[in-house]
Design an enzyme around this catalytic site. Sequence first.
Site, mmCIF file in Angstrom:
data_model
loop_
_atom_site.group_PDB
_atom_site.id
_atom_site.type_symbol
_atom_site.label_atom_id
_atom_site.label_comp_id
_atom_site.label_asym_id
_atom_site.label_seq_id
_atom_site.Cartn_x
_atom_site.Cartn_y
_atom_site.Cartn_z
ATOM 1 N N GLU A 1 -45.583 -45.026 -72.332
ATOM 2 C CA GLU A 1 -44.160 -45.349 -72.250
ATOM 3 C C GLU A 1 -43.313 -44.089 -72.276
ATOM 4 O OE1 GLU A 1 -46.332 -46.809 -74.218
ATOM 5 O OE2 GLU A 1 -46.179 -48.990 -73.959
ATOM 6 N N HIS B 1 -46.703 -55.840 -83.692
ATOM 7 C CA HIS B 1 -45.742 -54.828 -83.219
ATOM 8 C C HIS B 1 -44.410 -54.908 -83.966
ATOM 9 C CE1 HIS B 1 -48.656 -54.214 -80.155
ATOM 10 N NE2 HIS B 1 -48.097 -54.845 -79.148
ATOM 11 N N GLY C 1 -34.955 -30.520 -73.800
ATOM 12 C CA GLY C 1 -36.092 -29.593 -73.830
ATOM 13 C C GLY C 1 -37.365 -30.131 -74.443
ATOM 14 N N GLY D 1 -51.704 -20.932 -74.135
ATOM 15 C CA GLY D 1 -50.906 -21.518 -75.218
ATOM 16 C C GLY D 1 -49.421 -21.418 -74.998
HETATM 17 C C1 LIG Z 1 -41.909 -32.408 -77.609
HETATM 18 C C2 LIG Z 1 -41.800 -30.965 -77.941
HETATM 19 N N1 LIG Z 1 -42.613 -30.426 -78.870
HETATM 20 C C3 LIG Z 1 -42.533 -29.107 -79.160
HETATM 21 C C4 LIG Z 1 -41.633 -28.310 -78.524
HETATM 22 C C5 LIG Z 1 -41.545 -26.829 -78.852
HETATM 23 N N2 LIG Z 1 -41.931 -26.015 -77.692
HETATM 24 C C6 LIG Z 1 -41.021 -25.509 -76.855
HETATM 25 S S1 LIG Z 1 -41.715 -24.578 -75.647
HETATM 26 C C7 LIG Z 1 -43.259 -24.842 -76.254
HETATM 27 C C8 LIG Z 1 -44.439 -24.178 -75.647
HETATM 28 C C9 LIG Z 1 -44.561 -24.324 -74.176
HETATM 29 O O1 LIG Z 1 -45.763 -23.725 -73.801
HETATM 30 P P1 LIG Z 1 -46.216 -23.705 -72.319
HETATM 31 O O2 LIG Z 1 -45.808 -24.960 -71.676
HETATM 32 O O3 LIG Z 1 -47.633 -23.356 -72.252
HETATM 33 O O4 LIG Z 1 -45.299 -22.565 -71.680
HETATM 34 P P2 LIG Z 1 -45.517 -20.986 -71.698
HETATM 35 O O5 LIG Z 1 -44.375 -20.396 -72.446
HETATM 36 O O6 LIG Z 1 -46.819 -20.686 -72.355
HETATM 37 O O7 LIG Z 1 -45.486 -20.586 -70.273
HETATM 38 C C10 LIG Z 1 -43.224 -25.657 -77.381
HETATM 39 C C11 LIG Z 1 -44.414 -26.069 -78.143
HETATM 40 C C12 LIG Z 1 -40.783 -28.916 -77.577
HETATM 41 N N3 LIG Z 1 -39.857 -28.242 -76.931
HETATM 42 N N4 LIG Z 1 -40.905 -30.230 -77.285
HETATM 43 MG MG LIG Z 2 -48.575 -21.610 -71.882
#
Ligand SMILES: Cc1ncc(C[n+]2csc(CCOP(=O)(O)OP(=O)(O)O)c2C)c(N)n1
Ligand SMILES: [Mg+2]
Length: 594
Positions: free
Chosen positions: A75, A139, A430, A486
């Site tokens: 969902e 639910h 975001g 990562g």
């Molecule tokens: C639902 C959610 N959980 C956690 C975050 C925190 N967050 C923002 S960017 C990010 C990492 C993104 O990593 P990746 O997609 O691998 O991009 P990279 O910078 O490595 O290119 C996280 C965990 C978020 N924005 N949204």
């Molecule tokens: Mg990454």
Amino acid sequence: MKWGARYRGSLLAFSPLLVLRKYVVMKQSIGDFLLRRLKEAGVRHLFGVPGDYNLELLQQLHDTGALQWIGTCSELNASYAADGYARLTGLGALLVTNGVGALSAINGVAGAYSEHVPIVCIAGSIPLRSIDRGLGMHHTMADGTWDHFLDAYAHVTAAHVRLTPRNAATEIDRLIVTAWQEKLPVYMELPSDIAYLDIEVPEGPLTLAQPRSDTERLRSCVAAIVQRLSAATSPAILVDADADRFRVASELMALADKMQVPVAVINTAKGVIDETFPHYVGIYNGKASEPTARDTIETSDCLFSIGYRPIEVTTGDFTALLPANTIRARGHSVDVGDDNYQAVTLKEVLRSVLEAVPHARNRAPRRVASVAARTTVDRSGQLTQAAYWQAIQDYIRPGDVLFVDNGTSYALFGLKLPASCTFVGSVNWGSIGYSVGALLGALTAAPDRRHLLFVGDGSFQVTAQELSTILRHDHKPVVFLINNGGYTIERGYLGKTERYNDIANWAYGDLPKVFSRDTSARSFVVKTIEGLQGALSAPNDTMIFVESVMDPHDALAPVTSSSNKGAELDYGPRGPQYRENLQLRPAVPLAPPA
Ligand SMILES: Cc1ncc(C[n+]2csc(CCOP(=O)(O)OP(=O)(O)O)c2C)c(N)n1
Ligand SMILES: [Mg+2]
């Protein structure tokens, strides 16, 4: 379906037939009426996951063929898909089941609220019979209460309701119209035992229109705007996402053209103004702006801002400085100086301003510094972000739909878009993974356009399974996935080498085969610019999946620098980000702003 139309009152004899269709009623089941109204509002597809509480409505959808069902893996992804669909069509919808489905979707619906995207979230909910008789059901919290999820949605929607046979005819219309007029999501619970019940509903179609402005308020507001814009020597326009949501980009460009004034956007509105438009000067983001955009906005003596909603990442961490003489227009109200105008509608305001302002002939378009200097690239050396984005710049072509997720892929904001591109992002909310679901929605809405997804490995892992739905419907997007082990963008906040920013290293390139055994998708795992060029020359007759392997510490300086500043805001001067080697910093520091 019973079409027992009858006439209400004696109005028919005196008024034009079209107007009267509104008053003509007929019998229709609640479920059929809901599906019909969605269709009349321009919705052709419904995303979601079946559940016992919504199967009744799903059967009606199946029987009538009113909408096309696009089952999603979750969902959450359905909510992202409905959002992506609405970005292109103007309205999206999803169907979930009580509680478990509704709460899975709530992140995406809240995101739609934050990003001003109109979607209708329908939850098949527990039967009214159980509420009447106090029967505990699955639910739910099994505590004899029924309103938890309705209450939760009250915080993330412009309107919410539990439908009943008494209110359905009016409330379905009210919610759909509210979503469309406000450009915000709405939530309706459809109890599972009423979708088949016949009620009296209007026979005429639903008409979606913004309310007409109050005549005097519109006239006064437009006069005040025109007076200020005409008196200014360096007027300018600043555009936020609402210019897209209220579909006024063409009016804004016509106004800029007639007055010969520059237009900047903030990053939530990238692509809303065609970047090849001669008066477009780039993204304004405080001290992190493109130079011409910053100069244009901050030296303007009358700024016309559209839907401006500043947050830290759209203002260069609150360094944005709008002129004192800033007109602030929103969807349904405008501030000019000390005056606040209500009951004025953005499109009407802009059309009237456009008509009333004088033609300017003495202002030449501002020259925008050309795109960043190109670096020479070692074609067989390790692929770098700098070389990657340079190659992507050359790949984008007019009319593409581009999706960006959180992460180092934010570098996409720095590229120059060719004409007629659509840019889909979620800067305010975001939520990582959004872009994959949104891609499904947008592909469903506009399958004939070329869609390019830019996503990091971390973001992709949240919603990756929706790739299977994209393959199932034989869509042909290009997926650009950065495998950097990562959460690189987070390493710029904190944890440059800490394990909490590492993720499992999937065989991403194999996923199209996993998700669709006999797929014709072309997968590439590239480690050099040479390899990337090979992937970029593949024809777009099937899905192209490009996994680009890059260093976990490689990111463009504006991305890392923005993370560094974010850490200052998030953790303050006592935060751990200042400890030795705990934060990824730009390899080449950005030049300090002039
Ligand atoms: C639902 C959610 N959980 C956690 C975050 C925190 N967050 C923002 S960017 C990010 C990492 C993104 O990593 P990746 O997609 O691998 O991009 P990279 O910078 O490595 O290119 C996280 C965990 C978020 N924005 N949204
Ligand atoms: Mg990454």
